[in-house]
Design a protein around this motif. Sequence first.
Motif, short mmCIF file in Angstrom:
data_model
loop_
_atom_site.label_atom_id
_atom_site.label_comp_id
_atom_site.label_asym_id
_atom_site.label_seq_id
_atom_site.Cartn_x
_atom_site.Cartn_y
_atom_site.Cartn_z
N THR A 144 0.83 -1.21 0.00
CA THR A 144 0.00 0.00 0.00
C THR A 144 0.87 1.26 0.00
OG1 THR A 144 -1.74 -1.18 1.19
CG2 THR A 144 -1.83 1.22 1.21
N TRP A 145 1.88 1.29 0.84
CA TRP A 145 2.70 2.50 0.97
C TRP A 145 3.74 2.62 -0.14
CZ3 TRP A 145 2.91 7.13 2.86
CH2 TRP A 145 4.12 7.79 2.93
N CYS A 146 4.54 1.58 -0.33
CA CYS A 146 5.69 1.67 -1.24
C CYS A 146 5.32 1.54 -2.72
CB CYS A 146 6.72 0.59 -0.89
SG CYS A 146 7.42 0.79 0.75
N ILE A 147 4.25 0.86 -3.01
CA ILE A 147 3.89 0.67 -4.42
C ILE A 147 2.71 1.58 -4.79
CG2 ILE A 147 3.06 -0.96 -6.13
CD1 ILE A 147 4.62 -3.14 -4.62
N VAL A 148 1.58 1.40 -4.10
CA VAL A 148 0.38 2.13 -4.48
C VAL A 148 0.55 3.63 -4.23
CG1 VAL A 148 -2.09 2.43 -4.04
CG2 VAL A 148 -1.10 0.13 -4.08
N PHE A 149 0.88 4.00 -3.00
CA PHE A 149 0.95 5.43 -2.67
C PHE A 149 2.04 6.14 -3.45
CE2 PHE A 149 2.42 9.03 -0.09
CZ PHE A 149 1.27 9.79 -0.14
N MET A 150 3.22 5.54 -3.53
CA MET A 150 4.32 6.21 -4.23
C MET A 150 4.04 6.33 -5.73
SD MET A 150 6.06 7.20 -1.80
CE MET A 150 7.46 7.93 -2.58
N LYS A 151 3.31 5.38 -6.29
CA LYS A 151 2.98 5.44 -7.72
C LYS A 151 2.00 6.57 -8.01
CE LYS A 151 2.12 3.73 -11.94
NZ LYS A 151 2.84 3.04 -12.93
N ILE A 152 1.04 6.79 -7.10
CA ILE A 152 0.01 7.80 -7.36
C ILE A 152 0.34 9.15 -6.72
CG2 ILE A 152 -1.78 6.07 -7.61
CD1 ILE A 152 -2.84 6.99 -4.84
N LEU A 153 1.45 9.26 -5.99
CA LEU A 153 1.79 10.50 -5.29
C LEU A 153 1.76 11.75 -6.18
CD1 LEU A 153 2.57 11.93 -2.68
CD2 LEU A 153 4.96 11.35 -3.17
N PRO A 154 2.32 11.72 -7.38
CA PRO A 154 2.24 12.93 -8.21
C PRO A 154 0.81 13.34 -8.53
CG PRO A 154 3.81 11.38 -9.16
CD PRO A 154 3.12 10.67 -8.03
N LYS A 155 -0.04 12.38 -8.78
CA LYS A 155 -1.44 12.70 -9.06
C LYS A 155 -2.19 13.12 -7.81
CE LYS A 155 -1.79 10.24 -13.34
NZ LYS A 155 -2.56 9.35 -14.18
N VAL A 156 -1.79 12.60 -6.66
CA VAL A 156 -2.39 13.06 -5.40
C VAL A 156 -2.07 14.54 -5.20
CG1 VAL A 156 -2.23 12.86 -2.88
CG2 VAL A 156 -2.41 10.80 -4.29
#
Length: 187
Positions: free
Chosen positions: A99-111
């Motif tokens: 959740t943190w290292c893959i999902v969140f970091m992947k979508i961070l720019p769009k967040v």
Amino acid sequence: GLMWSIAISVLIGVLMGVYEWLEFVLLPVLNLLSYTPATAMFAVFFALVAVGEPMFVAMVGFGVMPTLTKSIYLCAKNDLHDEEINKGYTLGASSFEVTWCIVFMKILPKVIDSIRIQIGPAMVCLIAAEMLVGQIGFGYRIRVQQRLLNMAVVYDYLFILGVVGLIMDRSMIWLRDYLCPWYKKGE
């Protein structure tokens, strides 16, 4: 109010994108809340929240949180491939790490881009709340100057609000570029 709504939105949005049962429970509620204008809810805020600063925080939070949560949820749901998540599990990552290292970091720019989009609505909610019940703030001052027909001062306040919004937007772009150097998108 904006910081609280960002924190809640990121947490709930990412978890909704990862866990289908949470999506099933919260998506109907978020759909309803995201189409309910925060400024139309003044009577509810008067009844539930004390007048003053807590009301301003609640207004901004409610005005931003449902839409921002849905935006983050859609990024987490649609911008990831199953292969990326499966690869994390295959390499021994826990659910939290995925959740943190893959999902969140992947979508961070769009967040961060979604947060940028919510700066304007947050300012609208704050100004509207200050105009109705505030004794301080830009909304209150605009209301007073408008009653005095002193529009030159109102224009000055609007200019200041525009500059503050622009500075916040540019700060978020800088933060996105700093935290996500791999993500370059034309501005």
